[in-house]
Design a protein around this motif. Structure first.
Motif, PDB file in Angstrom:
ATOM      1  N   VAL A 115       9.247  -6.651 -11.548  1.00 18.10           N
ATOM      2  CA  VAL A 115       7.984  -6.003 -11.906  1.00 18.10           C
ATOM      3  C   VAL A 115       7.412  -5.407 -10.632  1.00 18.10           C
ATOM      4  CG1 VAL A 115       5.617  -6.363 -12.680  1.00 18.10           C
ATOM      5  CG2 VAL A 115       7.499  -7.514 -13.858  1.00 18.10           C
ATOM      6  N   PHE A 116       7.192  -4.107 -10.636  1.00 13.81           N
ATOM      7  CA  PHE A 116       6.637  -3.441  -9.466  1.00 13.81           C
ATOM      8  C   PHE A 116       5.120  -3.503  -9.518  1.00 13.81           C
ATOM      9  CE2 PHE A 116      10.788  -1.260  -9.869  1.00 13.81           C
ATOM     10  CZ  PHE A 116      11.300  -1.601  -8.622  1.00 13.81           C
ATOM     11  N   ARG A 117       4.521  -4.074  -8.480  1.00 15.01           N
ATOM     12  CA  ARG A 117       3.072  -4.090  -8.362  1.00 15.01           C
ATOM     13  C   ARG A 117       2.565  -2.836  -7.647  1.00 15.01           C
ATOM     14  NH1 ARG A 117      -0.152  -6.263 -11.448  1.00 15.01           N
ATOM     15  NH2 ARG A 117      -1.682  -6.376  -9.773  1.00 15.01           N
ATOM     16  N   SER A 118       3.389  -2.261  -6.787  1.00 12.26           N
ATOM     17  CA  SER A 118       3.051  -0.983  -6.152  1.00 12.26           C
ATOM     18  C   SER A 118       4.316  -0.377  -5.599  1.00 12.26           C
ATOM     19  CB  SER A 118       2.008  -1.157  -5.037  1.00 12.26           C
ATOM     20  OG  SER A 118       2.532  -1.917  -3.962  1.00 12.26           O
ATOM     21  N   LEU A 119       4.337   0.963  -5.526  1.00  8.19           N
ATOM     22  CA  LEU A 119       5.451   1.691  -4.930  1.00  8.19           C
ATOM     23  C   LEU A 119       4.867   2.816  -4.082  1.00  8.19           C
ATOM     24  CD1 LEU A 119       6.158   1.254  -8.283  1.00  8.19           C
ATOM     25  CD2 LEU A 119       8.435   1.668  -7.356  1.00  8.19           C
ATOM     26  N   ASP A 120       4.840   2.628  -2.774  1.00  3.03           N
ATOM     27  CA  ASP A 120       4.364   3.674  -1.865  1.00  3.03           C
ATOM     28  C   ASP A 120       5.485   4.671  -1.640  1.00  3.03           C
ATOM     29  OD1 ASP A 120       1.643   2.783  -0.067  1.00  3.03           O
ATOM     30  OD2 ASP A 120       2.596   1.227  -1.270  1.00  3.03           O
ATOM     31  N   ALA A 121       5.191   5.964  -1.788  1.00  5.07           N
ATOM     32  CA  ALA A 121       6.178   7.021  -1.592  1.00  5.07           C
ATOM     33  C   ALA A 121       5.500   8.197  -0.910  1.00  5.07           C
ATOM     34  CB  ALA A 121       6.794   7.454  -2.927  1.00  5.07           C
ATOM     35  N   GLY A 130       5.620   9.715 -11.740  1.00  3.33           N
ATOM     36  CA  GLY A 130       5.812   8.292 -11.996  1.00  3.33           C
ATOM     37  C   GLY A 130       4.585   7.635 -12.591  1.00  3.33           C
ATOM     38  N   ARG A 131       3.403   8.025 -12.119  1.00  2.00           N
ATOM     39  CA  ARG A 131       2.165   7.420 -12.610  1.00  2.00           C
ATOM     40  C   ARG A 131       1.819   7.892 -14.016  1.00  2.00           C
ATOM     41  NH1 ARG A 131      -1.055   4.744  -8.964  1.00  2.00           N
ATOM     42  NH2 ARG A 131      -2.837   5.010 -10.345  1.00  2.00           N
ATOM     43  N   TRP A 132       1.905   9.186 -14.255  1.00  2.00           N
ATOM     44  CA  TRP A 132       1.402   9.747 -15.505  1.00  2.00           C
ATOM     45  C   TRP A 132       2.432   9.723 -16.627  1.00  2.00           C
ATOM     46  CZ3 TRP A 132      -0.746  14.326 -12.242  1.00  2.00           C
ATOM     47  CH2 TRP A 132      -1.906  13.899 -11.574  1.00  2.00           C
ATOM     48  N   ALA A 133       3.707   9.925 -16.301  1.00  2.00           N
ATOM     49  CA  ALA A 133       4.723   9.976 -17.346  1.00  2.00           C
ATOM     50  C   ALA A 133       5.288   8.593 -17.674  1.00  2.00           C
ATOM     51  CB  ALA A 133       5.857  10.922 -16.935  1.00  2.00           C
ATOM     52  N   PHE A 134       5.413   7.710 -16.656  1.00  2.00           N
ATOM     53  CA  PHE A 134       6.074   6.427 -16.875  1.00  2.00           C
ATOM     54  C   PHE A 134       5.158   5.222 -16.668  1.00  2.00           C
ATOM     55  CE2 PHE A 134       9.459   9.419 -15.805  1.00  2.00           C
ATOM     56  CZ  PHE A 134      10.358   9.173 -16.827  1.00  2.00           C
ATOM     57  N   ARG A 135       3.897   5.470 -16.296  1.00  2.00           N
ATOM     58  CA  ARG A 135       2.934   4.391 -16.067  1.00  2.00           C
ATOM     59  C   ARG A 135       3.436   3.404 -15.013  1.00  2.00           C
ATOM     60  NH1 ARG A 135       0.974   7.845 -18.826  1.00  2.00           N
ATOM     61  NH2 ARG A 135      -0.567   7.566 -20.471  1.00  2.00           N
ATOM     62  N   ILE A 136       4.147   3.908 -13.999  1.00  5.19           N
ATOM     63  CA  ILE A 136       4.628   3.084 -12.892  1.00  5.19           C
ATOM     64  C   ILE A 136       3.646   3.235 -11.740  1.00  5.19           C
ATOM     65  CG2 ILE A 136       6.533   2.717 -11.266  1.00  5.19           C
ATOM     66  CD1 ILE A 136       8.414   3.849 -13.386  1.00  5.19           C
ATOM     67  N   PRO A 137       3.246   2.148 -11.072  1.00  3.68           N
ATOM     68  CA  PRO A 137       2.157   2.209 -10.082  1.00  3.68           C
ATOM     69  C   PRO A 137       2.572   2.807  -8.731  1.00  3.68           C
ATOM     70  CG  PRO A 137       2.975  -0.024 -10.224  1.00  3.68           C
ATOM     71  CD  PRO A 137       3.683   0.754 -11.311  1.00  3.68           C
TER      72      PRO A 137
END
Length: 279
Positions: A115-121, A130-137
């Motif tokens: 489970v990803f709590r955050s992904l800095d890129a 990633g945020r808007w299409a897949f709801r990944i943080p």
């Protein structure tokens, strides 16, 4: 007139235990949704109490444990040539440094994952997708990866959406190849899917890649507050595990068609004249 008797629906079967930890993938990611490579990875892990991280996991999952302990990971690396479906990887937008904070999870179907709590890129467009299409943080950060001989240095300074200024800076010296990883080292690295949620429903996204080439690594220095920014209480002391890998090519498959919830508990009814179990 006799009173109606009860009709019992069958009780749900016992929940499956967690799937075995395997160094090689347990499935094929077909059709491929995403292709990419993860390069020059530094894995830092702290032991944490499962009760402390359970509230941070998505619905339908619980902390995955090894000898009664779960782990919080800080993983810094280079993402290389992200591609969609069968399209070739994108050289610029698809290649960038990344640092993620992750936890270890198992769902009600026994599937282990992260489970990803955050992904800095460091690329804004992939972050937005990633945020808007897949709801990944995903979060947008100023980042760098520098190599000097057998020493790698990873830096990250958060820009958007925040908390602004959250940062990490770590340096590792790469050691010898690990010929036989321990059970714990497989537990921390051999993960064949990610757990998340989309519009309130559980989501499992499988991935596949070759067996990890792992190396011992010496942690030369580190400063970070990404764990705290991700909602974790900072574990005391230094990481209990530091590993390095030159990397692997990765394929993500489409979410499998498995029901999100188990059958409801047995319910009573008065619709039939005799007691029996419904099919």
């Amino acid at each position: 007139m006799q009173p109606p008797t009860r009709v019992l629906a069958p009780a749900p079967g016992p929940a499956p235990g967690p799937e075995p930890i395997t160094a090689d993938p347990r499935h094929e990611a077909k059709p491929a949704l995403l292709t990419q490579s993860w390069l020059d990875l530094a894995f830092l892990h702290w032991a944490v109490d499962p009760a402390d991280v359970a509230p941070l996991l998505p619905p339908g999952t619980v902390p995955d444990t090894h000898d009664g302990v779960t782990y919080a990971g800080l993983v810094a690396f280079r993402m290389h040539r992200v591609g969609w479906f069968r399209l070739p990887g994108i050289p610029y937008l698809g290649s960038f440094p990344e640092t993620n904070v992750r936890l270890y999870s198992v769902d009600e179907h026994g599937r282990r994952g992260v489970v990803f709590r955050s992904l800095d890129a460091s690329r804004l467009i992939p972050v937005a997708i990633g945020r808007w299409a897949f709801r990944i943080p995903y979060v947008w950060s100023k980042m760098g990866v520098r190599q000097d001989g057998d020493t790698l240095t990873y830096t990250s300074h958060r820009r958007w959406p925040g908390p602004r200024g959250a940062r990490s800076a770590l340096s590792v010296r790469v050691g010898e190849r690990i010929e036989r990883p321990t059970d714990l080292e497989h537990f921390l690295t051999a993960r064949w899917g990610m757990h998340s949620s989309c519009f309130g429903r559980p989501l499992y996204l499988p991935n596949t890649h070759p067996r990890w080439p792992l190396h011992r690594a010496e942690l030369l220095s580190y400063e970070e507050d990404l764990l705290a920014a991700a909602g974790l209480t900072r574990p005391p002391g230094d990481p209990v595990s530091v590993l390095y890998s030159p990397g692997v090519p990765v394929r993500f498959g489409s979410p499998p068609c498995i029901p999100a919830q188990r059958p409801a508990p047995a319910r009573e009814s008065s619709a039939a004249p005799t007691e029996r179990s419904e099919p």
